[in-house]
Design a protein around this motif. Structure first.
Motif: not given
Length: 85
Positions: A2-5, A50-51, A57-60, A79-82
């Motif tokens: 994952v690009d953490w930007l 988004c990354d 990554l997540s939405f509401v 946001i959770s990343v395995r």
């Protein structure tokens, strides 16, 4: 990988006039409502994180009359990343 930007934004979608035709039963339904009234009529707003590669990554999903800044923490909290292994 994952690009953490992380980028957080929202978009508004108009709902059909019959989308709000369901019967309302109790307060529990009121909390989950994702339709809101705005100048354009019934709308739904999607808050998305988004990354750096544009992958979600997540939405509401909220009513269109909900302010973006009130949902920012909730979007980031989801946001959770395995981790591998």
């Amino acid at each position: 990988d994952v690009d953490w930007l992380v980028s957080v934004d929202s978009t508004i979608t108009r709902a059909h006039q019959h989308a709000a035709g369901a019967r309302k039963k109790g307060q529990a339904l009121q909390k989950r409502r994702s339709l809101g009234r705005s100048r354009g009529g019934l709308t739904t707003k999607i808050h998305l994180a988004c990354d750096g590669h544009g992958r979600p990554l997540s939405f509401v999903v909220t009513g269109g009359n909900i302010n973006d800044c009130t949902q920012f923490e909730q979007v980031l909290a989801q946001i959770s990343v395995r981790r591998p292994g």
